[in-house]
Design a protein around this motif. Sequence first.
Motif, PDB file in Angstrom:
ATOM      1  N   PRO A 114       2.552  20.068  -0.434  1.00 27.10           N
ATOM      2  CA  PRO A 114       4.053  20.967  -0.818  1.00 27.10           C
ATOM      3  C   PRO A 114       4.346  19.467  -1.041  1.00 27.10           C
ATOM      4  CG  PRO A 114       3.653  20.834   1.527  1.00 27.10           C
ATOM      5  CD  PRO A 114       2.065  20.819   0.830  1.00 27.10           C
ATOM      6  N   ASP A 115       6.328  19.381  -1.795  1.00 28.12           N
ATOM      7  CA  ASP A 115       7.219  17.629  -1.877  1.00 28.12           C
ATOM      8  C   ASP A 115       7.100  17.619  -0.717  1.00 28.12           C
ATOM      9  OD1 ASP A 115       9.677  18.614  -0.981  1.00 28.12           O
ATOM     10  OD2 ASP A 115       9.132  20.558  -1.682  1.00 28.12           O
ATOM     11  N   PRO A 116       7.086  16.165  -0.235  1.00 26.33           N
ATOM     12  CA  PRO A 116       7.450  14.953   0.757  1.00 26.33           C
ATOM     13  C   PRO A 116       8.566  16.080   1.595  1.00 26.33           C
ATOM     14  CG  PRO A 116       7.358  14.251  -1.019  1.00 26.33           C
ATOM     15  CD  PRO A 116       6.803  15.345  -2.056  1.00 26.33           C
ATOM     16  N   LEU A 125       1.647   6.175  -7.095  1.00 32.80           N
ATOM     17  CA  LEU A 125       0.785   7.147  -7.857  1.00 32.80           C
ATOM     18  C   LEU A 125       0.899   8.634  -6.934  1.00 32.80           C
ATOM     19  CD1 LEU A 125      -1.776   5.012  -6.709  1.00 32.80           C
ATOM     20  CD2 LEU A 125      -1.273   4.746  -9.321  1.00 32.80           C
ATOM     21  N   ASP A 126       1.608   9.172  -6.270  1.00 31.49           N
ATOM     22  CA  ASP A 126       2.093  10.127  -6.413  1.00 31.49           C
ATOM     23  C   ASP A 126       0.689  10.763  -4.514  1.00 31.49           C
ATOM     24  OD1 ASP A 126       3.387  12.677  -5.940  1.00 31.49           O
ATOM     25  OD2 ASP A 126       2.321  13.628  -7.588  1.00 31.49           O
ATOM     26  N   LEU A 127       0.614   9.821  -4.094  1.00 30.99           N
ATOM     27  CA  LEU A 127      -0.343  10.547  -3.272  1.00 30.99           C
ATOM     28  C   LEU A 127       0.353   9.736  -1.732  1.00 30.99           C
ATOM     29  CD1 LEU A 127      -3.469   7.851  -4.124  1.00 30.99           C
ATOM     30  CD2 LEU A 127      -2.928  10.050  -4.595  1.00 30.99           C
ATOM     31  N   TRP A 128       1.439  10.278  -2.261  1.00 30.00           N
ATOM     32  CA  TRP A 128       2.365  10.169  -0.444  1.00 30.00           C
ATOM     33  C   TRP A 128       1.964  10.600   0.575  1.00 30.00           C
ATOM     34  CZ3 TRP A 128       3.521  15.097   1.067  1.00 30.00           C
ATOM     35  CH2 TRP A 128       3.661  15.485  -0.178  1.00 30.00           C
ATOM     36  N   VAL A 171       1.010  -1.375  -0.027  1.00 29.35           N
ATOM     37  CA  VAL A 171      -0.267  -0.153   0.210  1.00 29.35           C
ATOM     38  C   VAL A 171       0.859   1.180   0.365  1.00 29.35           C
ATOM     39  CG1 VAL A 171      -1.778   1.038   1.364  1.00 29.35           C
ATOM     40  CG2 VAL A 171      -2.016  -0.836   1.030  1.00 29.35           C
ATOM     41  N   THR A 172       2.264   1.177   0.942  1.00 29.52           N
ATOM     42  CA  THR A 172       2.915   2.432   0.778  1.00 29.52           C
ATOM     43  C   THR A 172       3.246   2.650  -0.363  1.00 29.52           C
ATOM     44  OG1 THR A 172       3.290   1.554   3.178  1.00 29.52           O
ATOM     45  CG2 THR A 172       4.568   3.844   1.799  1.00 29.52           C
TER      46      THR A 172
END
Length: 271
Positions: free
Chosen positions: A151-153, A67-70, A60-61
Amino acid sequence: MNATTRSSRQSAVPTVRITINPIGMDRPRAWLAAGFEDFRQATAVSLAYGMFWVGLSIAVTVGAITLDLWHWLLPMVAGFMFVGPLVAVGSYGISRALEANRAPHLGDAFNAWRPHAGQLAMMGVMMMIFFLAWIRVATLLFALFFGFEAPDPTNLYAALLTSPEGLGMIAVGSAVGAVLAFGAFAISVVAIPTLMDQDLTFMEGIEASVRAVARNFRPMLLWATILTGCVLVGVLTFYIGLALILPVLGHASWHAYEDLVRCEPVDNATV
């Protein structure tokens, strides 16, 4: 009274009397010890069951990152507390096999839900409602503190620990999440093992669980804290620690149910 009416009245009368036992503050430690003992006796099966959930968590992670759903990872990981009681069902099956003096196998774990699938499914719906409520709250809090642009991670996770907005979101989110998590804990802590062990409706299981928490509030609050802390440790090990932690906590929760709940058959005399 005709047979149809008599049958209808009998079906409406409880067949099991549920009594909640009072416990002391030492019992959560005893449950953990019993959970470790069950794990020791069924190490291979319990570890395999735990590894299944570790593999699923990693998948899942990875899927969320791919999928860019971080940005959903933190609320999803935190939301594990809402579905954890259902994950423990397999461990209950292993503990029951040990109590029956049988060598447990994976079928005991993965098929434990089948005899009472309908009522356990309804409990699953209840837990999912809590999980979705948490996801909605987390989304609103993120928008409140950071706006609608994710924002980015690197920047986000740094901001969570260094900026007033991040620290504020953590504080408010932790408080709201704790309330939701304890609500989910209160309705499920003994409800799910009770439904596995008895022919009851999910509402009767929830009632027994709430009564158990209300009568033994301090020990159950301690137990909830232990469960949360252990799962957090497992997550911080990039899920690997959950291979041990999940089955041990599951076995321990089964012993908690047996300690807290006494079910006695009711002799329903026909009229």
